[in-house]
Design an enzyme around this catalytic site. Structure first.
Site, short mmCIF file in Angstrom:
data_model
loop_
_atom_site.label_atom_id
_atom_site.label_comp_id
_atom_site.label_asym_id
_atom_site.label_seq_id
_atom_site.Cartn_x
_atom_site.Cartn_y
_atom_site.Cartn_z
N TYR A 21 1.32 -1.63 -0.15
CA TYR A 21 0.09 0.05 0.02
C TYR A 21 0.78 1.00 0.18
O TYR A 21 0.11 2.26 0.13
CB TYR A 21 -0.88 0.37 1.33
N ASP A 23 2.76 2.48 -1.80
CA ASP A 23 3.14 3.61 -3.70
C ASP A 23 1.87 4.51 -3.66
O ASP A 23 1.56 5.29 -3.16
CB ASP A 23 3.23 2.90 -4.96
N GLY A 280 8.01 -0.55 5.50
CA GLY A 280 8.13 0.24 4.48
C GLY A 280 8.50 1.33 4.07
O GLY A 280 9.37 2.21 4.69
N GLU A 281 7.43 2.37 4.26
CA GLU A 281 7.73 3.98 3.42
C GLU A 281 6.77 4.88 4.33
O GLU A 281 6.96 5.39 4.54
CB GLU A 281 7.99 4.36 2.24
N SER A 283 4.07 4.13 6.05
CA SER A 283 3.47 4.00 8.30
C SER A 283 4.95 4.89 8.58
O SER A 283 4.87 4.76 9.87
CB SER A 283 3.87 3.01 8.26
O1 TRH Z 1 2.36 -1.45 2.34
P1 TRH Z 1 3.37 -1.16 2.83
O2 TRH Z 1 4.26 -1.95 2.46
O3 TRH Z 1 4.54 0.07 1.30
C1 TRH Z 1 5.60 -0.34 0.84
C2 TRH Z 1 6.58 0.30 0.60
O4 TRH Z 1 6.27 2.17 0.25
C3 TRH Z 1 7.92 0.36 -0.24
O5 TRH Z 1 8.58 1.60 -0.36
C4 TRH Z 1 7.44 0.30 -1.56
O6 TRH Z 1 7.89 0.17 -2.76
C5 TRH Z 1 6.48 -1.27 -1.32
O7 TRH Z 1 5.28 -1.27 -0.75
C6 TRH Z 1 6.12 -1.60 -2.99
O8 TRH Z 1 4.29 0.05 3.80
P2 TRH Z 1 3.73 1.65 3.73
O9 TRH Z 1 4.56 2.68 2.55
O10 TRH Z 1 3.72 2.20 5.17
O11 TRH Z 1 2.23 1.64 3.35
C7 TRH Z 1 1.24 1.39 4.46
C8 TRH Z 1 -0.03 2.59 4.26
O12 TRH Z 1 -1.57 2.22 4.25
C9 TRH Z 1 0.31 3.70 4.78
O13 TRH Z 1 -0.35 4.78 4.04
C10 TRH Z 1 -0.92 3.63 5.83
C11 TRH Z 1 -1.73 2.51 5.86
N1 TRH Z 1 -2.44 2.17 6.82
C12 TRH Z 1 -4.03 2.65 6.51
O14 TRH Z 1 -4.38 2.87 5.71
N2 TRH Z 1 -4.76 1.80 7.70
C13 TRH Z 1 -3.98 1.18 8.25
O15 TRH Z 1 -4.73 0.47 8.91
C14 TRH Z 1 -2.43 0.84 8.00
C15 TRH Z 1 -2.12 -0.19 9.63
C16 TRH Z 1 -1.51 1.01 7.63
#
Ligand code: TRH
Length: 399
Positions: A21, A23, A280-281, A283
């Protein structure tokens, strides 16, 4: 407040969801900020609307176009419609823009500001690449690299105008906190319970860490949003398919599975906890704004390049402490748990030192959030678009 000029300014953001999530999380956050804080008319093109709907649960993944929180969210399909390009075009994480759209950009009287929004990294090389132009080999167009980051030589981080004030109001409002816990189906945890949120990829270090928490003297409430770590959680507790609302306990550890919530609501979980495990990024950045100690599980990349990224962040994060000659114990404790968690090793063995350093890590987290807040990505981005001369003077709110 919308300025009249900004109201006329249009921005297209293109997002190709690779995995997870992050990106779409970054694009959705940026889109809302440009629309709601800076008055731009924003279209967000997403090729995976199902992922988008996880972050914005009232979205309909079957629609070609829908308006959500002030943003027009459009399905990005292989057959790309014949649309007029915006003045600011953001290609997120080097996703490839539709050929017809690029041709149309070149036909505009005024060349759009074409930005490739890159991934976040604390590595030094980012300073030399942020803002670099990349002229199109055939068309009269130039694309610019825009790097988020933690220093003044980068584009900064996404931060909503009122986020830190909302965070502080929440932390000073017992009734709001009680309401939050109630919304999770829980009572307000007692003050001596350590509250930990755990958003993570699969991680073989989980059982060891849970063992350390279960056998420790400190009572722990661990909140786990639904996602990739759940099968391991199920294995640990001998439960078939853990779901939101399920609760498990062993020794001094109590674990509650939470539903995946709308992106705006996730911040409250980070604020309400004493320690946040993030990944990831996006969060990870939100955990930094929470001003609480956190443990980052970095997104694993080929050839282990993510290790350099992780170390670069740790170095930057801890540099002021170490150069001030402060006790290095908290730094070592933080590095110990972060490394073990990321290499899926003995995180449990590093827990006692980390737990002992929590108070100091909290101060560091608060200082860090204050420092970062001076470098706002949306403002920097609009300023940059203005500087590269592709759009007329912008009245940038907040400057
Ligand atoms: O989901 P991720 O692991 O995303 C990753 C990284 O961004 C990485 O850099 C990228 O290359 C790869 O995906 C493809 O972790 P991230 O970045 O924290 O994104 C999670 C999103 O989900 C963030 O915007 C927060 C959101 N979120 C919610 O909306 N509700 C929730 O309950 C939770 C736990 C998270």
């Amino acid at each position: 407040m919308r300025s009249d000029f900004a109201a006329a300014l249009r921005c297209d953001i293109f997002c190709n969801v690779i995995d997870n999530y992050g990106d779409i999380g970054v694009c959705w956050r940026l889109a809302r900020q440009l629309a709601n804080e800076h008055g731009l008319s924003v279209r967000l093109w997403v090729e995976d609307l199902a992922s988008f709907a996880k972050l914005c649960p009232d979205a309909d993944a079957t629609l070609d176009s829908q308006h959500r929180r002030g943003v027009e969210v459009c399905a990005w399909r292989t057959e790309f419609p014949d649309v007029q390009p915006a003045s600011i075009v953001i290609e997120a994480f080097a996703c490839k823009l539709p050929g017809s759209y690029i041709e149309a950009m070149a036909e505009q009287e005024q060349q759009p500001a074409w930005i490739n929004l890159e991934y976040l990294s604390a590595e030094d090389w980012v300073h030399g690449c942020h803002g670099l132009p990349s002229p199109h080999p055939r068309l009269p167009l130039t694309k610019y690299f825009f790097f988020p980051g933690f220093t003044r030589q980068t584009g900064g981080l996404l931060l909503e105008r009122d986020l830190l004030a909302r965070r502080d109001a929440f932390l000073n409002d017992g009734a709001a906190q009680e309401g939050f816990w109630k919304s999770l189906g829980l009572g307000m945890p007692a003050a001596d319970i350590l509250k930990i949120s755990l958003f993570a990829y699969e991680n073989a270090a989980l059982p060891g860490l849970f063992d350390a928490w279960a056998s420790g003297t400190q009572a722990i409430l661990c909140l786990v949003p639904e996602g990739r770590i759940l099968p391991q959680l199920g294995l640990y507790f001998g439960a078939a398919a853990p779901r939101a609302g399920n609760e498990y306990a062993r020794g001094n550890l109590r674990v509650r599975v939470l539903p995946f919530v709308a992106q705006e609501d996730y911040d409250m979980l980070l604020w309400a906890c004493d320690l946040n495990f993030v990944r990831g990024e996006d969060s990870c950045v939100r955990a930094q704004w929470a001003g609480k100690p956190f443990v980052w599980q970095i997104y694993p990349q080929h050839d282990d390049v993510h290790w350099q990224k992780l170390q670069a962040f740790l170095d930057l994060y801890n540099a002021p402490r170490l150069s001030a000659g402060e006790d290095a114990r908290a730094v070592l404790a933080q590095q110990g748990l972060w490394r073990e968690w990321n290499q899926e090793g003995g995180a449990g063995a590093t827990w006692p030192a980390f737990a002992a350093a929590l108070d100091e890590l909290k101060h560091r987290a608060q200082d860090w959030a204050r420092l970062l807040a001076e470098n706002n990505l949306a403002l920097n981005l609009l300023d940059f678009c203005q500087k590269v001369g592709r759009i007329r003077a912008l009245k940038i709110e907040g400057q």
